[in-house]
Design a protein around this motif. Structure first.
Motif, PDB file in Angstrom:
ATOM      1  N   ILE A 105       0.834  -1.209   0.000  1.00 46.89           N
ATOM      2  CA  ILE A 105       0.000   0.000   0.000  1.00 46.89           C
ATOM      3  C   ILE A 105       0.866   1.256   0.000  1.00 46.89           C
ATOM      4  CG2 ILE A 105      -1.627   1.343   1.387  1.00 46.89           C
ATOM      5  CD1 ILE A 105      -2.856  -1.310   2.292  1.00 46.89           C
ATOM      6  N   GLN A 106       1.949   1.224   0.792  1.00 49.40           N
ATOM      7  CA  GLN A 106       2.850   2.372   0.844  1.00 49.40           C
ATOM      8  C   GLN A 106       3.513   2.604  -0.511  1.00 49.40           C
ATOM      9  OE1 GLN A 106       3.139   4.513   3.254  1.00 49.40           O
ATOM     10  NE2 GLN A 106       4.672   5.729   2.189  1.00 49.40           N
ATOM     11  N   GLU A 107       3.936   1.500  -1.157  1.00 48.66           N
ATOM     12  CA  GLU A 107       4.553   1.623  -2.481  1.00 48.66           C
ATOM     13  C   GLU A 107       3.563   2.198  -3.494  1.00 48.66           C
ATOM     14  OE1 GLU A 107       6.065  -2.154  -3.569  1.00 48.66           O
ATOM     15  OE2 GLU A 107       7.662  -2.172  -2.050  1.00 48.66           O
ATOM     16  N   LEU A 108       2.314   1.716  -3.432  1.00 48.67           N
ATOM     17  CA  LEU A 108       1.299   2.227  -4.355  1.00 48.67           C
ATOM     18  C   LEU A 108       1.033   3.717  -4.115  1.00 48.67           C
ATOM     19  CD1 LEU A 108      -1.263  -0.734  -4.357  1.00 48.67           C
ATOM     20  CD2 LEU A 108       0.219  -0.017  -6.231  1.00 48.67           C
ATOM     21  N   LYS A 109       1.005   4.105  -2.833  1.00 49.99           N
ATOM     22  CA  LYS A 109       0.798   5.518  -2.514  1.00 49.99           C
ATOM     23  C   LYS A 109       1.927   6.373  -3.084  1.00 49.99           C
ATOM     24  CE  LYS A 109      -1.941   5.109   1.743  1.00 49.99           C
ATOM     25  NZ  LYS A 109      -1.953   5.359   3.206  1.00 49.99           N
ATOM     26  N   GLU A 110       3.166   5.895  -2.890  1.00 50.21           N
ATOM     27  CA  GLU A 110       4.315   6.651  -3.398  1.00 50.21           C
ATOM     28  C   GLU A 110       4.281   6.726  -4.927  1.00 50.21           C
ATOM     29  OE1 GLU A 110       7.702   4.689  -1.816  1.00 50.21           O
ATOM     30  OE2 GLU A 110       7.363   5.370   0.252  1.00 50.21           O
ATOM     31  N   GLU A 111       3.936   5.575  -5.564  1.00 49.37           N
ATOM     32  CA  GLU A 111       3.866   5.553  -7.024  1.00 49.37           C
ATOM     33  C   GLU A 111       2.764   6.481  -7.533  1.00 49.37           C
ATOM     34  OE1 GLU A 111       3.275   2.300 -10.663  1.00 49.37           O
ATOM     35  OE2 GLU A 111       3.380   1.636  -8.560  1.00 49.37           O
ATOM     36  N   LEU A 112       1.603   6.464  -6.836  1.00 54.02           N
ATOM     37  CA  LEU A 112       0.494   7.334  -7.226  1.00 54.02           C
ATOM     38  C   LEU A 112       0.882   8.804  -7.077  1.00 54.02           C
ATOM     39  CD1 LEU A 112      -2.456   7.574  -8.097  1.00 54.02           C
ATOM     40  CD2 LEU A 112      -3.108   7.435  -5.688  1.00 54.02           C
ATOM     41  N   THR A 113       1.591   9.120  -5.989  1.00 52.59           N
ATOM     42  CA  THR A 113       2.032  10.497  -5.775  1.00 52.59           C
ATOM     43  C   THR A 113       2.961  10.953  -6.902  1.00 52.59           C
ATOM     44  OG1 THR A 113       1.859  10.235  -3.369  1.00 52.59           O
ATOM     45  CG2 THR A 113       3.225  12.037  -4.189  1.00 52.59           C
ATOM     46  N   LYS A 114       3.895  10.052  -7.292  1.00 52.54           N
ATOM     47  CA  LYS A 114       4.823  10.399  -8.383  1.00 52.54           C
ATOM     48  C   LYS A 114       4.070  10.610  -9.694  1.00 52.54           C
ATOM     49  CE  LYS A 114       8.836   7.995  -6.462  1.00 52.54           C
ATOM     50  NZ  LYS A 114       9.803   6.871  -6.666  1.00 52.54           N
ATOM     51  N   LYS A 115       3.079   9.710  -9.953  1.00 50.69           N
ATOM     52  CA  LYS A 115       2.315   9.846 -11.190  1.00 50.69           C
ATOM     53  C   LYS A 115       1.518  11.147 -11.202  1.00 50.69           C
ATOM     54  CE  LYS A 115       1.853   4.974 -12.438  1.00 50.69           C
ATOM     55  NZ  LYS A 115       0.902   3.843 -12.696  1.00 50.69           N
ATOM     56  N   LYS A 116       0.936  11.481 -10.028  1.00 48.88           N
ATOM     57  CA  LYS A 116       0.190  12.743  -9.943  1.00 48.88           C
ATOM     58  C   LYS A 116       1.103  13.930 -10.205  1.00 48.88           C
ATOM     59  CE  LYS A 116      -3.535  11.363  -6.790  1.00 48.88           C
ATOM     60  NZ  LYS A 116      -4.131  11.562  -5.443  1.00 48.88           N
ATOM     61  N   GLU A 117       2.321  13.872  -9.655  1.00 50.07           N
ATOM     62  CA  GLU A 117       3.275  14.958  -9.867  1.00 50.07           C
ATOM     63  C   GLU A 117       3.650  15.075 -11.343  1.00 50.07           C
ATOM     64  OE1 GLU A 117       6.489  14.038  -7.286  1.00 50.07           O
ATOM     65  OE2 GLU A 117       5.465  14.713  -5.458  1.00 50.07           O
ATOM     66  N   ILE A 118       3.867  13.886 -11.980  1.00 47.38           N
ATOM     67  CA  ILE A 118       4.229  13.894 -13.409  1.00 47.38           C
ATOM     68  C   ILE A 118       3.089  14.451 -14.250  1.00 47.38           C
ATOM     69  CG2 ILE A 118       4.742  12.401 -15.374  1.00 47.38           C
ATOM     70  CD1 ILE A 118       6.251  10.561 -13.427  1.00 47.38           C
ATOM     71  N   ILE A 119       1.848  13.967 -13.952  1.00 52.85           N
ATOM     72  CA  ILE A 119       0.687  14.439 -14.710  1.00 52.85           C
ATOM     73  C   ILE A 119       0.487  15.937 -14.505  1.00 52.85           C
ATOM     74  CG2 ILE A 119      -1.829  14.297 -14.871  1.00 52.85           C
ATOM     75  CD1 ILE A 119      -1.572  11.320 -14.213  1.00 52.85           C
ATOM     76  N   SER A 120       0.647  16.372 -13.235  1.00 54.54           N
ATOM     77  CA  SER A 120       0.493  17.793 -12.949  1.00 54.54           C
ATOM     78  C   SER A 120       1.527  18.622 -13.710  1.00 54.54           C
ATOM     79  CB  SER A 120       0.623  18.024 -11.442  1.00 54.54           C
ATOM     80  OG  SER A 120       0.556  19.394 -11.144  1.00 54.54           O
ATOM     81  N   SER A 121       2.764  18.099 -13.732  1.00 55.84           N
ATOM     82  CA  SER A 121       3.831  18.803 -14.440  1.00 55.84           C
ATOM     83  C   SER A 121       3.549  18.861 -15.942  1.00 55.84           C
ATOM     84  CB  SER A 121       5.165  18.096 -14.181  1.00 55.84           C
ATOM     85  OG  SER A 121       6.201  18.698 -14.903  1.00 55.84           O
ATOM     86  N   LYS A 122       3.056  17.726 -16.504  1.00 50.11           N
ATOM     87  CA  LYS A 122       2.749  17.703 -17.941  1.00 50.11           C
ATOM     88  C   LYS A 122       1.583  18.623 -18.265  1.00 50.11           C
ATOM     89  CE  LYS A 122       4.523  13.083 -18.986  1.00 50.11           C
ATOM     90  NZ  LYS A 122       4.194  11.710 -19.453  1.00 50.11           N
ATOM     91  N   ASN A 123       0.555  18.590 -17.381  1.00 52.01           N
ATOM     92  CA  ASN A 123      -0.586  19.480 -17.619  1.00 52.01           C
ATOM     93  C   ASN A 123      -0.163  20.948 -17.575  1.00 52.01           C
ATOM     94  OD1 ASN A 123      -2.360  17.345 -17.902  1.00 52.01           O
ATOM     95  ND2 ASN A 123      -3.003  17.370 -15.759  1.00 52.01           N
ATOM     96  N   LYS A 124       0.713  21.243 -16.628  1.00 52.90           N
ATOM     97  CA  LYS A 124       1.195  22.611 -16.508  1.00 52.90           C
ATOM     98  C   LYS A 124       1.961  23.027 -17.759  1.00 52.90           C
ATOM     99  CE  LYS A 124       3.972  25.616 -13.551  1.00 52.90           C
ATOM    100  NZ  LYS A 124       4.829  25.681 -12.331  1.00 52.90           N
ATOM    101  N   ALA A 125       2.818  22.111 -18.249  1.00 51.24           N
ATOM    102  CA  ALA A 125       3.594  22.411 -19.451  1.00 51.24           C
ATOM    103  C   ALA A 125       2.682  22.571 -20.667  1.00 51.24           C
ATOM    104  CB  ALA A 125       4.620  21.295 -19.697  1.00 51.24           C
ATOM    105  N   ALA A 126       1.656  21.690 -20.739  1.00 54.44           N
ATOM    106  CA  ALA A 126       0.734  21.777 -21.874  1.00 54.44           C
ATOM    107  C   ALA A 126      -0.028  23.094 -21.854  1.00 54.44           C
ATOM    108  CB  ALA A 126      -0.233  20.594 -21.839  1.00 54.44           C
TER     109      ALA A 126
END
Length: 226
Positions: A105-126
């Motif tokens: 669960i902790q690994e999934l949370k960390e992975e989800l957080t990273k994905k959210k950060e990546i998506i947020s960064s891509k959305n911001k760039a777009a």
């Protein structure tokens, strides 16, 4: 013990017969008294030993009973220990599963957080790229006769006019978006251009958007003369 008593009585009878034949009445009476005393002593002794034997049998039965009870208790203790060992093993296994689940669960949370950060960064760039394109709208409209519209899903629609000299108002249109990788992507083109994929690849490599727009307009112009 009973055989010994019978034997003693037989010997005493034989002794009495012999004594009777040898001695007088007085001596016989003394001997009889002695015999009765011996018989009484033997009877008492026999009863005593018979009682002892019965007590011994009872004690043996009690010992056997106690031994069986001890065996049953030992068996019960052994079964209880095995059950406790099994319960302990199950608890340890459940603890391991719980730890593994918590770690997952902790690994999934960390992975989800990273994905959210990546998506947020891509959305911001777009969004930044779309805003940059919108800021260039007036320049493109003034120099190239181009109209830019923002449509659904953060896409931009580019409309060229004054290309076909026979029909200056005829629109030549392509739609552009920013994909998940942050690159420019042409989602539609009317009329279609064979070179659109080449232009799309080049703008991804050079990031020269002005040249990209100019090349598409040139391609539409060349198409209008065919």
């Amino acid at each position: 013990a009973e055989d010994e008593i019978i034997l003693v009585e037989r010997e005493m009878k034989e002794f009495w017969t012999e004594l009777k034949n040898t001695y007088g009445t007085e001596q016989i009476n003394q001997t009889l008294a002695l015999r009765d005393s011996c018989k009484e002593s033997i009877k008492v002794l026999s009863e005593k030993w018979s009682k002892k034997l019965k007590e011994g049998d009872l004690m043996i039965d009690k010992i056997k009973e106690y031994r069986n009870e001890i065996l049953q208790q030992n068996k019960h203790i052994s079964e209880s220990q095995e059950h406790l060992t099994e319960i302990k093993s199950n608890l340890n296994h459940e603890e391991e599963q719980k730890k593994e689940l918590t770690d997952s669960i902790q690994e999934l949370k960390e992975e989800l957080t990273k994905k959210k950060e990546i998506i947020s960064s891509k959305n911001k760039a777009a969004k930044e790229r779309v805003e940059q394109l919108c800021r260039s709208k007036e320049l493109f409209e003034e120099r190239l006769g181009l109209e830019i519209r923002r449509i659904h899903d953060e896409q931009l629609q580019f409309i060229f006019r004054h290309i076909d000299h026979k029909d200056p108002d005829k629109p030549y249109v392509f739609t552009l978006s920013i994909n998940d990788q942050g690159d420019y992507e042409v989602t539609s083109c009317t009329p279609p251009l064979d070179c659109i994929a080449e232009f799309q690849l080049k703008v991804r490599e050079t990031n020269n958007f002005s040249a990209f727009i100019a090349n598409i307009r040139k391609a539409f112009t060349a198409l209008s003369y065919k």
